[in-house]
Design a protein around this motif. Structure first.
Motif, PDB file in Angstrom:
ATOM      1  N   PHE A  11       0.831  -1.209   0.000  1.00 40.68           N
ATOM      2  CA  PHE A  11       0.000   0.000   0.000  1.00 40.68           C
ATOM      3  C   PHE A  11       0.870   1.266   0.000  1.00 40.68           C
ATOM      4  CE2 PHE A  11      -2.099   3.374   2.447  1.00 40.68           C
ATOM      5  CZ  PHE A  11      -3.238   3.566   1.681  1.00 40.68           C
ATOM      6  N   PHE A  12       1.935   1.255   0.792  1.00 37.45           N
ATOM      7  CA  PHE A  12       2.776   2.449   0.914  1.00 37.45           C
ATOM      8  C   PHE A  12       3.768   2.605  -0.236  1.00 37.45           C
ATOM      9  CE2 PHE A  12       1.561   2.090   5.445  1.00 37.45           C
ATOM     10  CZ  PHE A  12       1.105   3.386   5.645  1.00 37.45           C
ATOM     11  N   THR A  13       4.116   1.501  -0.906  1.00 35.82           N
ATOM     12  CA  THR A  13       5.141   1.578  -1.949  1.00 35.82           C
ATOM     13  C   THR A  13       4.598   1.421  -3.364  1.00 35.82           C
ATOM     14  OG1 THR A  13       5.600  -0.800  -1.892  1.00 35.82           O
ATOM     15  CG2 THR A  13       6.809   0.595  -0.328  1.00 35.82           C
ATOM     16  N   GLY A  14       3.423   0.797  -3.517  1.00 39.48           N
ATOM     17  CA  GLY A  14       2.870   0.555  -4.839  1.00 39.48           C
ATOM     18  C   GLY A  14       3.554  -0.566  -5.594  1.00 39.48           C
ATOM     19  N   SER A  15       4.267  -1.435  -4.887  1.00 42.11           N
ATOM     20  CA  SER A  15       5.002  -2.517  -5.542  1.00 42.11           C
ATOM     21  C   SER A  15       4.072  -3.651  -5.937  1.00 42.11           C
ATOM     22  CB  SER A  15       6.092  -3.053  -4.602  1.00 42.11           C
ATOM     23  OG  SER A  15       6.643  -4.255  -5.107  1.00 42.11           O
ATOM     24  N   SER A  16       4.134  -4.054  -7.207  1.00 40.85           N
ATOM     25  CA  SER A  16       3.325  -5.163  -7.694  1.00 40.85           C
ATOM     26  C   SER A  16       3.808  -6.489  -7.105  1.00 40.85           C
ATOM     27  CB  SER A  16       3.390  -5.226  -9.226  1.00 40.85           C
ATOM     28  OG  SER A  16       2.743  -6.375  -9.721  1.00 40.85           O
ATOM     29  N   ALA A  17       5.143  -6.663  -7.058  1.00 38.85           N
ATOM     30  CA  ALA A  17       5.693  -7.899  -6.497  1.00 38.85           C
ATOM     31  C   ALA A  17       5.317  -8.054  -5.034  1.00 38.85           C
ATOM     32  CB  ALA A  17       7.214  -7.911  -6.659  1.00 38.85           C
ATOM     33  N   MET A  18       5.326  -6.945  -4.284  1.00 43.30           N
ATOM     34  CA  MET A  18       4.968  -7.023  -2.872  1.00 43.30           C
ATOM     35  C   MET A  18       3.483  -7.337  -2.701  1.00 43.30           C
ATOM     36  SD  MET A  18       6.114  -7.052   0.120  1.00 43.30           S
ATOM     37  CE  MET A  18       7.777  -6.473  -0.168  1.00 43.30           C
ATOM     38  N   LEU A  19       2.641  -6.794  -3.577  1.00 42.13           N
ATOM     39  CA  LEU A  19       1.221  -7.115  -3.520  1.00 42.13           C
ATOM     40  C   LEU A  19       0.995  -8.593  -3.819  1.00 42.13           C
ATOM     41  CD1 LEU A  19      -1.703  -6.177  -3.199  1.00 42.13           C
ATOM     42  CD2 LEU A  19      -1.715  -5.603  -5.636  1.00 42.13           C
ATOM     43  N   SER A  20       1.713  -9.120  -4.797  1.00 43.95           N
ATOM     44  CA  SER A  20       1.615 -10.547  -5.117  1.00 43.95           C
ATOM     45  C   SER A  20       2.050 -11.405  -3.937  1.00 43.95           C
ATOM     46  CB  SER A  20       2.469 -10.878  -6.343  1.00 43.95           C
ATOM     47  OG  SER A  20       1.994 -10.202  -7.482  1.00 43.95           O
ATOM     48  N   GLU A  21       3.129 -10.960  -3.274  1.00 43.63           N
ATOM     49  CA  GLU A  21       3.596 -11.689  -2.104  1.00 43.63           C
ATOM     50  C   GLU A  21       2.559 -11.638  -0.980  1.00 43.63           C
ATOM     51  OE1 GLU A  21       6.440 -13.493  -0.909  1.00 43.63           O
ATOM     52  OE2 GLU A  21       6.286 -13.890  -3.040  1.00 43.63           O
ATOM     53  N   GLY A  22       1.858 -10.502  -0.842  1.00 42.58           N
ATOM     54  CA  GLY A  22       0.807 -10.402   0.168  1.00 42.58           C
ATOM     55  C   GLY A  22      -0.328 -11.370  -0.115  1.00 42.58           C
ATOM     56  N   VAL A  23      -0.730 -11.435  -1.397  1.00 41.11           N
ATOM     57  CA  VAL A  23      -1.779 -12.378  -1.793  1.00 41.11           C
ATOM     58  C   VAL A  23      -1.317 -13.813  -1.527  1.00 41.11           C
ATOM     59  CG1 VAL A  23      -3.086 -13.297  -3.745  1.00 41.11           C
ATOM     60  CG2 VAL A  23      -2.775 -10.830  -3.503  1.00 41.11           C
ATOM     61  N   HIS A  24      -0.057 -14.085  -1.868  1.00 43.48           N
ATOM     62  CA  HIS A  24       0.519 -15.411  -1.644  1.00 43.48           C
ATOM     63  C   HIS A  24       0.417 -15.798  -0.167  1.00 43.48           C
ATOM     64  CE1 HIS A  24       4.441 -18.025  -1.791  1.00 43.48           C
ATOM     65  NE2 HIS A  24       3.388 -18.707  -1.408  1.00 43.48           N
ATOM     66  N   SER A  25       0.834 -14.900   0.736  1.00 42.74           N
ATOM     67  CA  SER A  25       0.798 -15.205   2.166  1.00 42.74           C
ATOM     68  C   SER A  25      -0.633 -15.323   2.684  1.00 42.74           C
ATOM     69  CB  SER A  25       1.552 -14.118   2.948  1.00 42.74           C
ATOM     70  OG  SER A  25       2.922 -14.122   2.614  1.00 42.74           O
ATOM     71  N   LEU A  26      -1.545 -14.512   2.132  1.00 44.28           N
ATOM     72  CA  LEU A  26      -2.945 -14.609   2.548  1.00 44.28           C
ATOM     73  C   LEU A  26      -3.541 -15.951   2.140  1.00 44.28           C
ATOM     74  CD1 LEU A  26      -5.344 -13.113   3.819  1.00 44.28           C
ATOM     75  CD2 LEU A  26      -5.937 -12.278   1.540  1.00 44.28           C
ATOM     76  N   VAL A  27      -3.233 -16.391   0.918  1.00 41.92           N
ATOM     77  CA  VAL A  27      -3.704 -17.699   0.459  1.00 41.92           C
ATOM     78  C   VAL A  27      -3.129 -18.807   1.332  1.00 41.92           C
ATOM     79  CG1 VAL A  27      -3.621 -19.354  -1.447  1.00 41.92           C
ATOM     80  CG2 VAL A  27      -4.090 -16.952  -1.911  1.00 41.92           C
ATOM     81  N   ASP A  28      -1.840 -18.704   1.660  1.00 39.28           N
ATOM     82  CA  ASP A  28      -1.216 -19.709   2.516  1.00 39.28           C
ATOM     83  C   ASP A  28      -1.869 -19.759   3.890  1.00 39.28           C
ATOM     84  OD1 ASP A  28       0.499 -20.514   0.570  1.00 39.28           O
ATOM     85  OD2 ASP A  28       2.271 -19.506   1.355  1.00 39.28           O
ATOM     86  N   THR A  29      -2.243 -18.586   4.417  1.00 40.93           N
ATOM     87  CA  THR A  29      -2.921 -18.548   5.714  1.00 40.93           C
ATOM     88  C   THR A  29      -4.241 -19.293   5.651  1.00 40.93           C
ATOM     89  OG1 THR A  29      -1.914 -16.394   6.197  1.00 40.93           O
ATOM     90  CG2 THR A  29      -3.819 -17.036   7.524  1.00 40.93           C
ATOM     91  N   GLY A  30      -5.017 -19.021   4.602  1.00 39.03           N
ATOM     92  CA  GLY A  30      -6.285 -19.740   4.427  1.00 39.03           C
ATOM     93  C   GLY A  30      -6.071 -21.233   4.240  1.00 39.03           C
ATOM     94  N   ASN A  31      -4.983 -21.594   3.569  1.00 45.33           N
ATOM     95  CA  ASN A  31      -4.697 -23.007   3.353  1.00 45.33           C
ATOM     96  C   ASN A  31      -4.437 -23.744   4.661  1.00 45.33           C
ATOM     97  OD1 ASN A  31      -4.928 -22.601   0.618  1.00 45.33           O
ATOM     98  ND2 ASN A  31      -2.742 -22.480   0.243  1.00 45.33           N
ATOM     99  N   GLU A  32      -3.708 -23.102   5.586  1.00 46.77           N
ATOM    100  CA  GLU A  32      -3.441 -23.757   6.867  1.00 46.77           C
ATOM    101  C   GLU A  32      -4.739 -23.964   7.642  1.00 46.77           C
ATOM    102  OE1 GLU A  32      -0.637 -24.529   6.244  1.00 46.77           O
ATOM    103  OE2 GLU A  32       0.115 -22.827   5.142  1.00 46.77           O
ATOM    104  N   VAL A  33      -5.645 -22.979   7.546  1.00 42.86           N
ATOM    105  CA  VAL A  33      -6.944 -23.129   8.212  1.00 42.86           C
ATOM    106  C   VAL A  33      -7.701 -24.322   7.636  1.00 42.86           C
ATOM    107  CG1 VAL A  33      -9.198 -22.040   8.604  1.00 42.86           C
ATOM    108  CG2 VAL A  33      -7.107 -20.679   8.795  1.00 42.86           C
ATOM    109  N   LEU A  34      -7.671 -24.476   6.312  1.00 39.34           N
ATOM    110  CA  LEU A  34      -8.356 -25.599   5.669  1.00 39.34           C
ATOM    111  C   LEU A  34      -7.716 -26.935   6.059  1.00 39.34           C
ATOM    112  CD1 LEU A  34      -9.081 -24.268   2.064  1.00 39.34           C
ATOM    113  CD2 LEU A  34     -10.670 -24.512   3.968  1.00 39.34           C
ATOM    114  N   LEU A  35      -6.385 -26.972   6.163  1.00 37.22           N
ATOM    115  CA  LEU A  35      -5.714 -28.203   6.572  1.00 37.22           C
ATOM    116  C   LEU A  35      -6.096 -28.577   7.999  1.00 37.22           C
ATOM    117  CD1 LEU A  35      -2.101 -27.778   5.105  1.00 37.22           C
ATOM    118  CD2 LEU A  35      -3.879 -29.356   4.340  1.00 37.22           C
TER     119      LEU A  35
END
Length: 305
Positions: free
Chosen positions: A22-46
């Motif tokens: 949000f503060f930097t506008g980095s596309s790679a950082m946004l992708s990494e945020g989505v990646h970590s959010l998906v991983d968080t949801g995955n652990e909940v499902l497991l």
């Protein structure tokens, strides 16, 4: 412990990455945020799948609910592919077509460093657990033979996360150093490709477990050896096993009893054999013993390819 460690780490990392994006506008950082959010949801499902799989047998599922874990592991693989890889690649392409300079780049480097520490800790926990389970087998062989998807799913997710962090760092650094912000988008696409590869591999392994895989060869050999050792059994023809869960194995054993055995003696033998198998192999939950000649078994076995 492996899943809980990954859940805590990914939740903290996701929040931090989104703030940095949000503060930097980095596309790679946004992708990494989505990646970590998906991983968080995955652990909940497991965790949900583990809880559901632990329920005892009932009328609608007389052999238990063990395959629920395999089902939710397959869903996790689909989420990694659809959300993690899909969003990352889309965001990267968008940033390549409409590049925007990265601001406050120091935020990105700080978050990447902290994320690497968190992910590294979770990865080490998963790696230690997986090493204890795999024994002397190689990593790829151990994953393909494993009947417990939780450990290798977390290990592969964390490995992909560490690779993604490295890609994000390189992309942000080059975009800043060369003054070409589209390289940040290229890094985002690279992260998506890594996630897609991991997702396809996870889906393949989870699918095999969900459809039904046999127990390990060592388990089958041990069952046949126990049957052969029983004095009431003339020959143990063969065994068919199905893995219903990491700790749930159903066994169908074909044996040829001694000709002089009476029905009560056969019943006693079956009870004795079942008790021994379950005592020596705690993962075996159900044993079916079928009286059968060796010739009949051979014809039936030849039809299975």
């Amino acid at each position: 412990m492996v899943v809980y460690a990954a859940l805590a780490g990914n939740a903290l990392i996701a929040a931090t990455k989104f703030a940095a994006a949000f503060f930097t506008g980095s596309s790679a950082m946004l992708s990494e945020g989505v990646h970590s959010l998906v991983d968080t949801g995955n652990e909940v499902l497991l965790l949900y799948g583990m809880r559901r799989a632990g329920r005892p047998p009932d009328r609608t599922h007389p052999l238990g609910h063990g395959r629920e874990l395999y089902f939710w592991s397959f869903i996790v693989a689909l989420l990694v592919f659809a959300l993690g890889a899909g969003v990352s690649i889309y965001q990267g392409i968008h940033h390549i077509m409409e590049p925007e300079p990265i601001e406050n780049v120091g935020w990105n480097y700080g978050v990447l460093a902290a994320s690497f520490l968190f992910e590294g800790f979770s990865w080490i926990v998963a790696l230690r657990e997986f090493r204890e389970q795999k024994g002397s087998a190689g990593y790829v062989e151990a994953i393909t033979r494993s009947k417990d998807p939780t450990t290798f799913t977390v290990l592969l997710e964390d490995s992909a996360a560490l690779i993604g962090l490295a890609i994000a760092f390189v992309g942000i650094f080059l975009a800043q150093a060369l003054g070409r912000p589209e390289l940040d988008g290229v890094a985002s696409v690279g992260i998506g490709i890594v996630l897609a590869g991991v997702a396809i591999f996870l889906a393949r392994e989870s699918k095999g477990l969900l459809i039904g895989e046999p127990a390990l060869p060592t388990v089958q050999a041990a069952i046949l050896k126990m049957a052969e050792a029983d004095p009431a059994i003339q020959k143990a023809n063969g065994v068919i096993t199905t893995q219903l869960g990491p700790r749930q194995i159903v066994v169908a054993l074909s044996v040829e009893f001694e000709d002089h055995m009476t029905a009560p003696e056969i019943e006693t033998c079956v009870q004795r054999l079942e008790a021994r198998v379950k005592a020596e192999l705690p993962d075996v939950t159900t044993v079916f013993v079928k009286p059968q000649t060796a010739g009949t078994w051979a014809k039936r076995a030849s039809a299975i390819r």
